[in-house]
Design an enzyme around this catalytic site. Structure first.
Site, short mmCIF file in Angstrom:
data_model
loop_
_atom_site.label_atom_id
_atom_site.label_comp_id
_atom_site.label_asym_id
_atom_site.label_seq_id
_atom_site.Cartn_x
_atom_site.Cartn_y
_atom_site.Cartn_z
N GLU A 1 -7.53 2.82 -11.92
CA GLU A 1 -7.39 3.02 -10.61
C GLU A 1 -8.56 3.53 -10.05
O GLU A 1 -8.91 3.15 -8.93
CB GLU A 1 -6.44 4.49 -10.53
N ASP B 1 -10.38 1.68 -6.60
CA ASP B 1 -10.58 2.54 -5.40
C ASP B 1 -12.15 2.05 -4.74
O ASP B 1 -12.27 1.78 -3.65
CB ASP B 1 -10.21 3.67 -5.49
N SER C 1 -1.49 1.34 -4.35
CA SER C 1 -3.05 1.85 -4.40
C SER C 1 -3.89 1.24 -3.73
O SER C 1 -5.08 1.81 -3.81
CB SER C 1 -3.08 2.13 -5.81
N ASP D 1 2.71 -6.51 12.89
CA ASP D 1 4.10 -6.31 12.51
C ASP D 1 4.61 -7.15 11.39
O ASP D 1 4.19 -8.28 11.18
CB ASP D 1 5.26 -6.66 13.56
N ILE D 2 5.22 -6.60 10.20
CA ILE D 2 6.05 -7.33 9.11
C ILE D 2 7.45 -7.35 9.16
O ILE D 2 8.03 -6.49 9.24
CB ILE D 2 5.18 -6.72 7.75
N GLY E 1 9.30 -4.27 14.44
CA GLY E 1 9.07 -2.90 14.87
C GLY E 1 8.99 -2.21 13.56
O GLY E 1 9.03 -2.46 12.29
N ASP F 1 9.63 0.13 9.99
CA ASP F 1 10.81 0.13 9.17
C ASP F 1 10.46 0.83 8.22
O ASP F 1 9.28 1.11 7.71
CB ASP F 1 11.39 -1.24 8.81
#
Length: 677
Positions: free
Chosen positions: A313, A317, A594, A635-636, A654, A656
């Site tokens: 992790e 990052d 992540s 937008d996806i 929009g 979701d």
């Protein structure tokens, strides 16, 4: 007999004056913590009394004004001292609670008042704490790990005191993870939300039937006209792919105020891995570039390669943020020593020590010879165990960074509502000071991670067995920005629109799906109301639902599987699929939300740099601006986050509860934020 009757009358009289303050939700804890022995009467317990904070409603209004471009107060962030003064309880509250403690025989010398004025603390024998709260304190043992915490099923407070107190620990909110002196010390599992197939939110792809990261993938036809470094972004996402997808500039600024920060707990990056990543994917960055580690209560420096505490992790990052914002310096909040950090990842006080270091509000104070918790239990500093941090608990030692990325979390119902609300308010205070807090939303669709509350990670209630959606924490908090994952598919290029993150793992036996849904604790915040209403009006998924008062006790009412009235998440998304990353010298492909949170931290940092050059302040709490200007995002509209025996939600035009408002479009965001005061 007279004496006995007198004592009985006194007890009944005291009981009559007390009212129930908190009671445990059985469905939350029954499968997690087994009630064990009664706490020894003479054991010293760390009583922490959270005083009712005042002006919270005003604080929310103030933050919204600071974050609303239409307000005359936009961008006028507060100082640390101004925030403390804004929320400090009045003297009447402090005096009333202190008088109650003194009335019950607590030595005045043992009562400490926190620097931020929000806590009273006293380390007292368990028998005195039980008499004070009209309760019985028990040890609670984790059914899987054997870890010990202390708490109670319910407790009571005098009516005249109750109005001044938010919550008390140990109580329904149990103590931090503790160890008895005679318990065998074991090295806990590493990583967030770990089970045998996952490391935290990342998946070691080439360990589960997927080709390795350097497999010779056939190029999509459209890729042949692209620069070589971005031809395979559908199978290996890299810093060059991020820049191409979101039109990010190459970093070139290192100022003194815009260093982004990464929260890390129970996982440690290896500089050798970071250097290897930079050599592979960031030719503009010197391989020796390293973050600045801000150790909190024994948080350690970078670990060498092949160290078992390097779970991936932290490496990921650090890799993402350094590669995108260099030469800007990067901070790592490395939280807790090795003995406590990993244990706290599993439904303990995940963010408490971190918040201690930023504002001191969650500290266990040392007063008059008694240090923190009981000597019989040891989540205390100095930590006497081998390798433990020997210094004092660190309180209010760091000024919050302008951008903080957090890729750790739990399920909302792992914590009592009062505790969640109080901790969420601490993040509101960070927003008041100009900090943007970005939270990875999780990767299990509408479920929690497997084993959290139930084996499936889904909730049960009102006759329903593991079919109710499980909300993520901290994504449920209205004052943070929840970041979901998106992806390209192997046949796609950076020229294609991304989809919601859905990954099949281990030959179809498991999936990563972007987490999203609605809180059971928080109602819809004002900045999300119109957007969410539009979503339900145009794209109601048709699931059963219940309209609750943001109260987890109503879970499953009338066949409901989610709380339509709750705060929706995620707010935004970014690519979280197939990042090739060295871990202990071996390159794996990692996936998960992540990846998306530190990517967004990089974007906000680049924007803050430009605002600084223009003589403007940090962006701070970003949600109100984004929800009123969705055109600055991509937008996806493809993908779902199935789970809990249902199809979950769908990505639609929009906002979701799968991908939020979408992914960053840096040029449009820069235009917007440079136009604001």
């Amino acid at each position: 007999m007279y004496l006995i009757n007198t004592i009985l009358c006194l007890v009944l009289f005291a009981s009559a004056k007390h009212v129930l303050h908190e009671e445990r939700q059985p469905q939350v804890y029954d499968s997690l913590w087994r009630q064990a022995e009664r706490v020894h009467p003479d054991a010293i317990v760390p009583l922490r009394i959270g005083l009712k904070q005042y002006n919270l409603e005003h604080g929310a209004e103030r933050l919204l004004a600071i974050s609303d471009h239409k307000s005359k107060d936009y961008g006028k962030h507060l100082t640390f001292d101004e925030v403390n003064e804004l929320f400090a309880p009045p003297a009447d509250t402090v005096n009333a609670v202190r008088a109650w403690l003194l009335e019950h025989g607590v030595d005045e010398r043992l009562i400490a008042h926190s620097d931020n004025k929000g806590w009273l603390a006293a380390d007292i024998p368990a028998k005195d704490a039980e008499a004070l709260l009209l309760t019985d304190l028990f040890e609670y043992e984790d059914s899987k790990t054997g870890r010990i915490r202390i708490g109670c099923e319910r407790y009571h407070l005098p009516a005249h005191v109750r109005e001044h107190i938010d919550y008390i620990t140990p109580g329904v909110k149990m103590s931090p993870v503790l160890k008895k002196r005679n318990l065998e010390r074991k090295l806990p599992s590493l990583g967030r939300r770990k089970n045998p197939n996952w490391h935290g939110d990342q998946w070691h792809g080439n360990q589960h039937g997927s080709p390795p990261w350097n497999h010779h993938w056939p190029l999509p036809p459209a890729a042949h006209g692209l620069p070589p470094e971005v031809r395979n972004c559908g199978v290996n996402i890299t810093p060059a792919c991020y820049r191409a997808l979101y039109r990010l500039p190459v970093g070139h600024i290192n100022d003194s105020v815009n260093s982004p920060a990464l929260f890390e707990q129970g996982d440690y990056f290896a500089q050798s891995d970071v250097s290897q990543f930079l050599k592979m994917w960031a030719p503009n960055v010197p391989p020796s570039t390293a973050p600045i580690v801000l150790g909190i209560d024994g948080g350690e420096a970078p670990v060498p390669a092949s160290d078992p505490n390097n779970g991936g992790e932290s490496d990921i990052d650090v890799d993402i943020v350094i590669s995108l914002v260099y030469p800007q310096s990067v901070l790592v909040y490395q939280v807790d020593d090795e003995n406590y950090a990993v244990a706290e990842l599993s439904k303990a006080n995940t963010f408490n020590t971190f918040l201690d270091a930023l504002d001191g509000s969650y500290c266990n104070y040392t007063a008059y010879g008694i240090t923190g918790n009981s000597p019989e239990y040891d989540p205390t500093y100095p930590d006497p165990a081998d390798g433990g941090y020997k210094g004092k608990l660190q309180c209010g030692i760091y000024k919050p960074a302008r951008v903080i990325s957090i890729s750790y979390g739990e399920s909302e119902l792992d914590f009592p509502k009062n505790y969640v609300q109080r901790q969420c308010n601490e993040f509101m205070k960070l927003g008041l000071q100009g900090t943007t807090v970005l939270i990875a939303s999780g990767d299990y669709g509408v479920a929690g991670y497997p084993g959290d509350i139930t084996p499936s990670g889904c909730l049960s209630g009102s006759g329903q067995n593991q079919t109710i959606y499980n909300t993520d924490y901290l994504s449920n908090c209205p004052w943070v920005t929840s970041v979901g994952g998106s992806r390209l598919y192997p046949g796609q290029t950076i020229l294609d629109r991304e989809s919601a993150m859905e990954l099949e793992l281990d030959s179809g036996r498991a999936f990563f799906r972007n987490s999203g849904g609605f809180s059971n604790y928080y109602t819809t915040p004002s900045w999300q109301k119109s957007t969410k209403a539009k979503y339900f009006a145009e794209h109601d998924p048709g699931h059963p639902y219940y309209i609750a008062n943001a109260d987890a006790s109503n879970i499953g009412e009338n066949g409901g599987i989610y709380n339509r009235a709750g705060r929706g998440y995620p707010d935004v998304s970014a690519n979280g699929a197939y990042l090739p990353t060295p871990i202990n010298g071996t390159v794996y492909r990692f996936s998960g939300a992540s990846l998306a949170a530190p990517l967004w931290a990089s974007v906000i940092t680049l924007l803050n740099q430009q605002r600084t050059i223009a003589g403007k302040g940090p962006i701070g709490f970003i949600n109100p601006i984004l929800y009123s200007h969705p055109w600055v995002l991509n937008d996806i509209v493809n993908g779902t986050n199935a789970g809990c025996g249902s199809s979950g939600f769908k990505a639609v035009p929009g906002w979701d509860p799968v991908t939020g408002l979408g992914t960053p479009n840096y040029p449009k965001m820069l235009e917007l934020f440079l136009s604001l005061p």
